[in-house]
Design an enzyme around this catalytic site. Structure first.
Site, PDB file in Angstrom:
ATOM      1  N   HIS A  63       0.756  -1.038  -0.037  1.00 32.53           N
ATOM      2  CA  HIS A  63      -0.028  -0.019   0.076  1.00 32.53           C
ATOM      3  C   HIS A  63       0.752   1.285   0.057  1.00 32.53           C
ATOM      4  CE1 HIS A  63      -3.301  -2.269   0.638  1.00 32.53           C
ATOM      5  NE2 HIS A  63      -3.215  -2.748   1.923  1.00 32.53           N
ATOM      6  N   ASP A 116      -2.612 -10.700  -2.028  1.00 30.35           N
ATOM      7  CA  ASP A 116      -3.183 -10.184  -1.070  1.00 30.35           C
ATOM      8  C   ASP A 116      -4.748  -9.761  -1.265  1.00 30.35           C
ATOM      9  OD1 ASP A 116      -2.055  -8.739   1.704  1.00 30.35           O
ATOM     10  OD2 ASP A 116      -3.791  -7.611   1.294  1.00 30.35           O
ATOM     11  N   HIS A 161      -6.229  -7.201  -0.267  1.00 34.82           N
ATOM     12  CA  HIS A 161      -6.485  -5.753  -0.441  1.00 34.82           C
ATOM     13  C   HIS A 161      -5.675  -5.269  -1.861  1.00 34.82           C
ATOM     14  CE1 HIS A 161      -6.550  -6.211   3.967  1.00 34.82           C
ATOM     15  NE2 HIS A 161      -7.534  -5.215   3.794  1.00 34.82           N
TER      16      HIS A 161
HETATM   17 ZN   LIG Z   1      -3.938  -7.167   2.879  1.00 36.31          ZN
END
Ligand SMILES: [Zn+2]
Ligand SMILES: *[C@@H]1O[C@H](CO)[C@@H](O)[C@H](O)[C@H]1NC(C)=O
Ligand SMILES: *[C@@H]1O[C@H](CO)[C@@H](O)[C@H](O)[C@H]1NC(C)=O
Ligand SMILES: *[C@@H]1O[C@H](CO)[C@@H](O)[C@H](O)[C@H]1NC(C)=O
Length: 679
Positions: free
Chosen positions: A136, A178, A180
């Site tokens: 991220h 993942d 996300h």
């Molecule tokens: Zn994640």
């Protein structure tokens, strides 16, 4: 061929969130220590090469991040709690601790050591167990527990260090499994056609964190990078093994083979696994073994896994172990669950393929316009970007007691489930039965079959000469088969001068030994009839001849014509043969290779490599007298002494693509993994 493991112990238990912050209490040191304990329990640590971890340098960090941002992170080392809290609050879902900077540098350094070990050829592949995670994090910002973008830095580092030696652009594939969206990686490479970024993520029509419009399937990259960003949004929770495998077969693998990377990096987050409070998905640990196995076929096996998320400790740890076992070359467990993707997943797959049609040759003949996600979209989202709204990283109901109950439930499930999965690895990988004249050409790792006593066998096949069964060749072949079934070896090869007859013996013996489901793939010309219909044998007959007979569920004729020099078989393997095989879930795979194959040697190698994902990797190859080169190629795949390369990609002929589409239409009610659209 070795696998390297880097474990970033990161000042043991110190790097935790010091202040009360519900968004951060799941990213804990136990994530790493629990993985380590499980790796020990399965004796995996001693099978890997361990490499010491170092800190990443400032120059390395600045391959991706700005110096201003680096200074901010550096300054947190000396901060008191209050300041830490204040700095943390400037970012979305992040916490800083006085050790954060050092740990983040170690995570970068470990990732780069892994890449160097693999790129230098010291090891074939490997995994870095690190925290904090990275995907991220952005040029100027920490985000979602991530401080420095480990995987993005690794890609830049590899291109800089190893790309200069060659004239072509150095292509890297990043697979982010993942749960996300790694928006940080997407932003960094958005305009860069040399890095293909793939991410699937919980999205729920932009309701789920980080709730970005740019996470949807139509964000395909920008400028020169158009087509090199693949987003697969999950619009529902509860996605499972079949959904994940379907996305690999119909989206990631075709594009990845066409892209033909020189290195594969994986943002290996396990919050997409069962029991995870963040993802709420259902994929069981062995699913990650299968995903890993798919990726091992790319980039000559150069595969680097880097830990990202994963917050259910047991689920995370078991999945990490499955990944590492597969990297080490262990047989794959059966993939559990019903092999049928759900409607919402099919809609996402359809839409991604539609969005990428114009950029990829393998999708050229798709007649796809986007679907309106009918199964899940009950409203029109007119919402503006919620990037800055600080949307919640964790939903409130996950806190408290019900959350604990869920954790325990998954623990119990996995306790039982993993007992079925962790089957013993056979002591020998490959047994062969060939004539004396060939034995000196075999690789040293194979076990040469001496044959069994005829009295041990009790086979009578009506219509065949009983004496045939006592022939040495047949006895040797059946001995190899028995060893596979009894799990004394993982796979085997037998040479035969009469393949149809040999196969008849094999199938009879399988039936005597109570093997329930045999997947039988024919490549080449062989005239024979097999008694089918009870589902104990599924036949896929790949032949250049025309066939009059119509296809049935268990007898599939696959008309394939291709120039032996070309490599157009990728779509046939990933788009048809594997989906059928995954739907059937065989207990044994038998591949029969006859004369006049219209699959090239590379195609046969790819087919064989990928089919090793099924039937607990139990494969018997029957090969007619043929050129030595093919025999050697096949043995390299079976013994795993080989870094796979299947030739560079050539798009399939239109008529072949059309044929595959028609077959899919015809059979997708019988074999559900053949579906790739929600239409
Ligand atoms: Zn994640
Ligand atoms: C061999 O098989 C036949 C029937 O298929 C059976 O009657 C016979 O007892 C078997 N012999 C041995 C030694 O198992
Ligand atoms: C495969 O197809 C070819 C061409 O129709 C046919 O000659 C052959 O017998 C088939 N093989 C099997 C095992 O059905
Ligand atoms: C292979 O193909 C050639 C040409 O089509 C044919 O003459 C030959 O008989 C075939 N061989 C076998 C074993 O079918």
């Amino acid at each position: 061929m070795q696998t390297v493991l880097l474990y970033c112990c990161c000042q043991k238990k110190m790097y935790v969130c010091l202040f009360f912050s519900p968004v951060c209490e799941i990213e804990v040191p136990e994530r790493l220590s629990s993985c380590y304990e499980h790796l020990q329990r399965y004796n995996l640590i001693e099978r890997c090469v361990s490499v010491p971890v170092r800190e990443g340098t400032e120059d390395e960090i600045m391959l991706v991040h700005s110096s201003d941002y680096l200074e901010v992170v550096k300054s947190t080392e000396k901060m008191k709690e209050e300041e830490l809290q204040k700095t943390s609050a400037e970012y979305d879902a992040v916490y800083f601790h006085p050790t954060t900077y050092r740990c983040a540098k170690l995570a970068v350094g470990a990732t780069l050591e892994l890449v160097d070990a693999v790129m230098s050829g010291r090891t074939r592949n490997g995994m870095a167990l690190v925290r904090p995670p990275g995907h991220h994090s952005q040029r100027n910002a920490a985000n979602g527990f991530c401080i420095f973008n480990n995987v993005a830095i690794a890609a830049k580092h590899a291109q800089k260090k190893y790309g200069l030696q060659r004239l072509s652009i150095y292509l890297i594939l990043i697979v982010d499994w993942d749960v996300h969206h790694g928006q940080g990686i997407q932003y960094i490479f958005d305009e860069d056609p040399s890095v293909l970024y793939f991410s699937w993520h919980r999205f729920e029509h932009q309701q789920f964190w980080p709730s970005l419009r740019a996470s949807d399937y139509d964000a395909v990259g920008q400028g020169k990078g158009k087509g090199f960003n693949i987003n697969v949004p999950w619009n529902k929770v509860g996605m499972g093994n079949a959904d994940y495998v379907a996305v690999f077969l119909y989206v990631l693998l075709p594009l990845a083979f066409e892209f033909d990377p020189e290195l594969v990096l994986v943002s290996a987050g396990y919050d997409s696994g069962i029991g995870d409070p963040e993802g709420q998905m259902c994929a069981t640990p062995e699913c990650f073994a299968h995903l890993t196995h798919f990726l091992m076929q790319l980039a000559k096996g150069k595969l680097c896994m880097v830990l990202e998320g994963g917050y259910h400790l047991r689920s995370l740890s078991e999945s990490v172990c499955m990944t590492i076992k597969t990297l080490l070359g262990d047989p794959l467990p059966h993939l559990s669950g019903e092999m049928a993707p759900c409607l919402s997943a099919l809609e996402s797959i359809h839409n991604v393929r539609a969005a990428h049609k114009q950029y990829w040759k393998c999708l050229a003949y798709e007649s796809t316009i986007p679907l309106q996600d009918l199964s899940t979209r009950s409203y029109q989202t007119g919402k503006a970007e919620s990037e800055q709204t600080g949307a919640q990283f964790i939903t409130p109901q996950e806190a408290g007691k019900s959350h604990n109950d869920e954790v325990i439930k998954t623990d119990r499930f996995l306790e039982l489930h993993m007992k079925k999965m962790m089957s013993l690895k056979p002591p020998v990988r490959t047994a062969v039965a060939v004539g004396e004249s060939l034995t000196h050409l075999l690789p040293p790792s194979v076990q040469i079959e001496k044959g069994m006593d005829a009295k041990e066998l009790n086979i009578t096949i009506s219509g065949f000469d009983a004496e045939l069964a006592k022939e040495e060749k047949v006895l040797k072949m059946l001995a190899v088969l028995e060893k596979i079934i009894k799990k004394e070896v993982t796979n085997g090869l037998a040479k035969t001068s009469v393949a149809p007859l040999s196969l008849a013996f094999v199938l009879k013996h399988c039936s005597d030994l109570n093997v329930q489901k045999v997947l039988c793939v024919f490549v080449g010309d062989m005239d024979m009839k097999i008694d089918l219909g009870d589902g104990k044998v599924l036949l896929i007959n790949i032949s250049a001849k025309q066939s009059e007979q119509s296809n049935t569920k268990y007898n599939i004729f696959f008309h394939w014509k291709e120039d032996i020099e070309t490599t157009t078989f990728f779509s046939a393997v990933t788009g048809f043969i594997l989906p059928v095989a995954y739907s059937y879930q065989p207990d044994l795979t038998v591949i029969v290779i006859g004369h006049n194959q219209t699959f090239s040697n590379d195609g046969i190698s790819l087919l064989l490599s990928l089919l090793q994902g099924l039937a607990q990797s139990q494969v018997l190859v029957l090969i007619q007298d043929t050129e030595l080169k093919l025999l050697q190629d096949i043995l390299m795949v079976l013994t795993n002494d080989f870094t796979p390369f299947f030739g560079s990609y050539t798009p399939a002929l239109k008529e072949n693509v059309q044929m595959i589409k028609e077959l899919r239409q015809q059979l997708q009610q019988e074999w559900k993994m053949l579906q790739c659209s929600g239409k």
